[in-house]
Design a protein around this motif. Structure first.
Motif, short mmCIF file in Angstrom:
data_model
loop_
_atom_site.label_atom_id
_atom_site.label_comp_id
_atom_site.label_asym_id
_atom_site.label_seq_id
_atom_site.Cartn_x
_atom_site.Cartn_y
_atom_site.Cartn_z
N ASN A 185 0.81 -1.22 0.00
CA ASN A 185 0.00 0.00 0.00
C ASN A 185 0.85 1.27 0.00
OD1 ASN A 185 -2.42 -1.22 -0.35
ND2 ASN A 185 -3.19 -0.87 1.73
N ARG A 186 2.00 1.26 0.66
CA ARG A 186 2.90 2.41 0.55
C ARG A 186 3.42 2.55 -0.88
NH1 ARG A 186 2.87 1.00 5.72
NH2 ARG A 186 3.41 2.50 7.37
N VAL A 230 0.87 4.14 -3.24
CA VAL A 230 0.77 5.59 -3.08
C VAL A 230 1.95 6.30 -3.73
CG1 VAL A 230 0.75 7.47 -1.40
CG2 VAL A 230 -0.64 5.44 -0.99
N MET A 243 -7.04 0.00 -1.74
CA MET A 243 -6.10 1.07 -2.06
C MET A 243 -6.02 1.27 -3.58
SD MET A 243 -3.96 3.38 -0.96
CE MET A 243 -3.23 3.01 0.66
N LEU A 291 -7.18 4.70 -5.72
CA LEU A 291 -6.29 5.46 -6.59
C LEU A 291 -6.84 5.51 -8.02
CD1 LEU A 291 -2.89 4.15 -5.22
CD2 LEU A 291 -3.79 6.48 -4.99
N THR A 332 -4.50 2.00 6.45
CA THR A 332 -3.62 2.63 5.47
C THR A 332 -4.42 3.43 4.44
OG1 THR A 332 -3.61 0.53 4.26
CG2 THR A 332 -1.72 0.99 5.69
N PHE A 366 -3.72 7.26 4.58
CA PHE A 366 -2.73 7.66 3.58
C PHE A 366 -3.34 8.46 2.44
CE2 PHE A 366 0.34 3.80 4.33
CZ PHE A 366 0.55 4.24 5.63
N LEU A 367 -4.63 8.27 2.15
CA LEU A 367 -5.18 8.87 0.94
C LEU A 367 -5.79 10.27 1.08
CD1 LEU A 367 -6.60 5.91 -1.14
CD2 LEU A 367 -4.38 7.04 -1.24
N VAL A 398 -3.31 12.60 -0.36
CA VAL A 398 -3.29 12.47 -1.82
C VAL A 398 -4.48 13.20 -2.42
CG1 VAL A 398 -3.39 10.83 -3.74
CG2 VAL A 398 -2.08 10.26 -1.68
N SER A 447 2.97 11.81 0.98
CA SER A 447 2.58 12.83 -0.01
C SER A 447 3.44 14.08 0.08
CB SER A 447 1.11 13.21 0.17
OG SER A 447 0.25 12.14 -0.16
#
Length: 443
Positions: free
Chosen positions: A34-35, A38, A61, A65, A110, A114-115, A118, A193
């Motif tokens: 997942n990292r 991204v 994920m 995206l 995540t 994480f998003l 983004v 990001s």
């Protein structure tokens, strides 16, 4: 949309009548996959992910995206015999991020953390929603930090899902203070990001203890591998401060390591049955928290050897209790607790108060489920105290938590008649777990 696995009939956890002797190919790391997705999505050129994990969390994920405009092409090798898509390669084609779009986070930390950064770089509104449990998981650290850095977010003041990020195509960035004591993912989310922010980002953790530091080190290492400049405490920087310089990210060809945390139940099988398990491709150097299993399970009675082929772990026939701080490796707690319940002496697991905010309240869940099988577990302020007792048959509930399901399976190796509720929840990060498990036992 990727549905949550539906509860199934109770799964009879296989009982091991003797010592396990098996080679188990563990699918790729969720944290790395997942990292990498991204970073590839934010790169200035296409990249490849080889042997990615294909599970609920990683498909969520990838789907998120794609919804924001990123191209992800999947190829599959028909010759692969390894569970979880080891024969797969994903080609990631960066594109202008845009909305409107809706992101389903499921219950993936995540994805939900994480998003949003983004999405702040996208042109248009991005709505985030997920499973009911995702509404209860902390997200305020990311939301508050993004607002300081210039993002506009509608969350009706909840500090949690559901929410909408109104992307403006860019983000100022700069310095920000956050309390990441409830999740290290708050830090990783901003760092991933950060190279795309106009001023980069400087993240300063202001809280008390910071859990799961290996996951932040993983983020930093992966950023550097795609060309980002990162100052971190481990590289001589200021304690609890991470700085990312603005700049382009490179596309790269990455082969994803096996998920070492998901190797835990298989290593535990060797330990509790006095057997031997080989995990191929165990990396000699890694930032994955699961690598600490070598130390923990050796102290609990096993031995291991890291060879060019992988990690060979052997149980001695005895399982010992342990007093251990798992603050950096909290995700290992359910598996360690399961082994501890089968040990010959008491155990104390410390430093994991933050597990009350994971997929479920893992400390309460472990206490209840082990005790209902006849165990003697008590919660402490920051962990568990486990006094081994003879266990008996019964239902082990999972609370839609993949690591609860694998913990129950470990106990089932040594206790006949354990039945796991909703073992399908393991698809969150470990696809085909029941088949891998029975295959390990030669069934």
């Amino acid at each position: 949309m990727v549905p949550n696995p539906a509860p199934t009939a109770l799964w009879p956890a296989p009982y091991a009548g003797g010592a396990v002797d098996a080679t188990v190919h563990v699918p790729g790391s969720k944290s790395v996959t997942n990292r990498a997705l991204v970073l590839a999505a934010l790169a200035s050129e296409p990249g490849w992910l080889r042997r990615p994990l294909r599970s609920r969390d990683t498909l969520l994920m990838a789907g998120a995206l794609r919804a924001m405009g990123v191209g992800i092409e999947e190829t599959v090798s028909s010759s692969s015999s390894v569970a979880g898509g080891t024969g797969e390669a994903w080609r990631v084609l960066p594109a202008g991020l845009g909305g409107p779009a809706t992101v389903d986070v499921g219950n993936a930390g995540t994805v939900m953390r994480f998003l949003p950064p983004v999405a702040a770089l996208a042109d248009g509104p991005i709505r985030f929603d997920g499973d009911p449990r995702s509404y209860e998981r902390p997200l305020n650290g990311v939301i508050d930090a993004l607002r300081v850095l210039g993002a506009r977010i509608d969350d009706d003041g909840r500090g949690s899902l559901p929410l909408t990020v109104h992307g403006g195509g860019a983000l100022d960035g700069g310095p920000v203070e956050i309390d990441a004591s409830s999740s290290s993912q708050f830090v990783s989310a901003l760092l991933l990001s950060g190279p795309r922010f106009n001023q980069g980002v400087e993240v300063r953790h202001t809280g008390s203890s910071l859990p799961s530091l290996p996951h932040i080190r993983m983020t930093v290492d992966m950023l550097r591998a795609v060309g980002a400049q990162v100052d971190s405490p481990e590289s001589g920087g200021e304690p609890n401060v991470w700085r990312v310089t603005p700049g382009a990210l490179l596309g790269r060809d990455l082969t994803v390591e096996p998920d070492l945390s998901n190797a835990q139940p298989f290593l535990a099988a060797a330990l509790v049955t006095g057997g031997k398990v080989l995990i191929p491709d165990w990396p000699a150097r890694t930032t994955q928290p699961g690598d600490r299993l070598r130390e923990i399970f050796t102290e609990m009675g096993g031995s291991c050897e890291l060879t060019d082929y992988g990690l060979e772990f052997t149980g001695s026939g005895a399982v010992h209790g342990i007093d251990v701080d798992l603050g950096d490796v909290g995700e290992l707690t359910p598996g360690v607790a399961a082994v501890a319940a089968l040990a010959d002496s008491p155990s104390t697991l410390r430093g994991v108060a933050h597990l009350r905010l994971h997929e479920t309240d893992r400390l309460a869940a472990l206490t209840k489920e082990i005790n209902e099988l006849g165990g003697d577990v008590t919660e402490t302020a920051d962990g568990l105290h486990i006094r081994p007792r003879p266990l008996h048959a019964g239902v082990f509930h999972t609370y839609e938590d993949h690591r609860m399901a694998t913990a129950g399976a470990i106990i089932g190796l040594a206790v006949e008649g354990v039945r796991i509720e909703n073992v399908a929840t393991t698809a969150k990060t470990l696809p085909d777990f029941p088949d891998l498990w029975t295959g390990m036992l030669g069934a």
